[in-house]
Design an enzyme around this catalytic site. Sequence first.
Site, PDB file in Angstrom:
ATOM      1  N   ASP A  11       0.858  -1.193   0.000  1.00  7.29           N
ATOM      2  CA  ASP A  11       0.000   0.000   0.000  1.00  7.29           C
ATOM      3  C   ASP A  11       0.887   1.235   0.000  1.00  7.29           C
ATOM      4  OD1 ASP A  11      -2.144   1.676   0.210  1.00  7.29           O
ATOM      5  OD2 ASP A  11      -2.421   1.377   2.368  1.00  7.29           O
ATOM      6  N   ASP A 105      -3.271   2.592  -5.848  1.00  6.30           N
ATOM      7  CA  ASP A 105      -2.042   2.626  -5.043  1.00  6.30           C
ATOM      8  C   ASP A 105      -1.853   1.406  -4.156  1.00  6.30           C
ATOM      9  OD1 ASP A 105      -4.077   3.145  -3.243  1.00  6.30           O
ATOM     10  OD2 ASP A 105      -2.899   4.588  -2.094  1.00  6.30           O
ATOM     11  N   GLU A 106      -2.529   0.318  -4.455  1.00 10.01           N
ATOM     12  CA  GLU A 106      -2.306  -0.879  -3.641  1.00 10.01           C
ATOM     13  C   GLU A 106      -2.533  -2.153  -4.444  1.00 10.01           C
ATOM     14  OE1 GLU A 106      -5.591  -1.842  -0.755  1.00 10.01           O
ATOM     15  OE2 GLU A 106      -6.187   0.209  -1.221  1.00 10.01           O
TER      16      GLU A 106
HETATM   17 MG   LIG Z   1      -2.560   4.015   0.149  1.00  9.25          MG
END
Ligand SMILES: [Mg+2]
Length: 390
Positions: A11, A105-106
């Site tokens: 993350d 974003d992960e």
């Molecule tokens: Mg994040």
Amino acid sequence: MKKYRIIFHIDLNAFYASCEEAEDPKLKNHPIGIAKNSDRGILTTANYEARKYGVTSAMNVYEAKKRCPHIKIVPPNFTLYEEKSRLFFEYLETITEKLEPASIDEGYLDVTEDLQGLHPLELAEKIQAHLLKEYQLPASIGIAPNPFLAKMASDMKKPLGITVLRKRDVKEKLWPLPIENMHGIGKKTVPDLKLIGIHTIKDLANYENHHTLSRFLGNQTNAFFDKAWGNDSRLVDPTRAETIHSIGNSKTYEGFLHDYESAVKALDQLTQTVIKRLHKHERASKTITVQVRFNDFTQHSKNFSLEYHTSDFDIIFELVEDLFDQLFEEKPIHLLGVSAGNLAKEETLFKQLNIFEAKESMPKEEQLDKILESINANYPKNLLKKGFKK
Ligand SMILES: [Mg+2]
């Protein structure tokens, strides 16, 4: 196959803010929030410097400025974030093909067979160091035998944490967490669960009346109950990784671009890179977006959607120029971005061309006319003329 899977959840921390800091190092160590700069604007992200003042994501700009008067509000630059996200996932693909992006974003990685001879912790450290050094993106990594525990683990230490969460740690590390921190539990469900006495994950794990639970958790009741005990049989599914939503490219110009011609030249470069990536991923795009940020930090973007998919440079660049003309102002330009969204696999394009029945059955000239006609019909001005690119 090994008995236990080794799943990473990676993350990126304060992702939008980290992207801005990577682009403009002057922002580092300064509290920033990503939002449209009006008091009613809502922060999509605050960096960790701003969080020290109690500024959080989803706070409005007015409140953020009250808590941290010197906070710098940076308008969002989604083209930049998409670009960084692409670099992030392209790097993760070099670690393992068993990669499932969960959001911009992960992502989840199943590294069971791709440890490169390293201990899982060493591999996580290597990935974390690479993301920070190459892309200035801080990441937290959770290591666990299944996706749920990996996700919960990556959340336990931010920024730049690496957390191992084993099945045997569940009672000690997972159970004390408030129920609202459990991945997948919706905000609207939390008050209902509290009403029936479920305040922590432990409370859920020990709740006996599944019939009552199912009123709030529906057909997910058993899945949530299993997860509360640290069980999740879901596999990392790389086919979900195929949903790339857009491909973009943006660049900041430190010395600024001072005239129309140099901006168009820069857009040409950006578009070429976008086209290369479209081809690499075998994608064609339907929606083109151009973004401009001027030296006074005002920022505008415009997009146009075609009624067909294309990855053709000439078509896309004409569109880029057209959109840029609408955005152009006589001010030095600090940033330009081009992105291609609404993507489809390239075969779709061929299928669409087939709809025109532009095949041997038609004379060559007519095939071309048919295609040009259908393209021009969807285009703001007659982009393609006969004799163009035969
Ligand atoms: Mg994040």
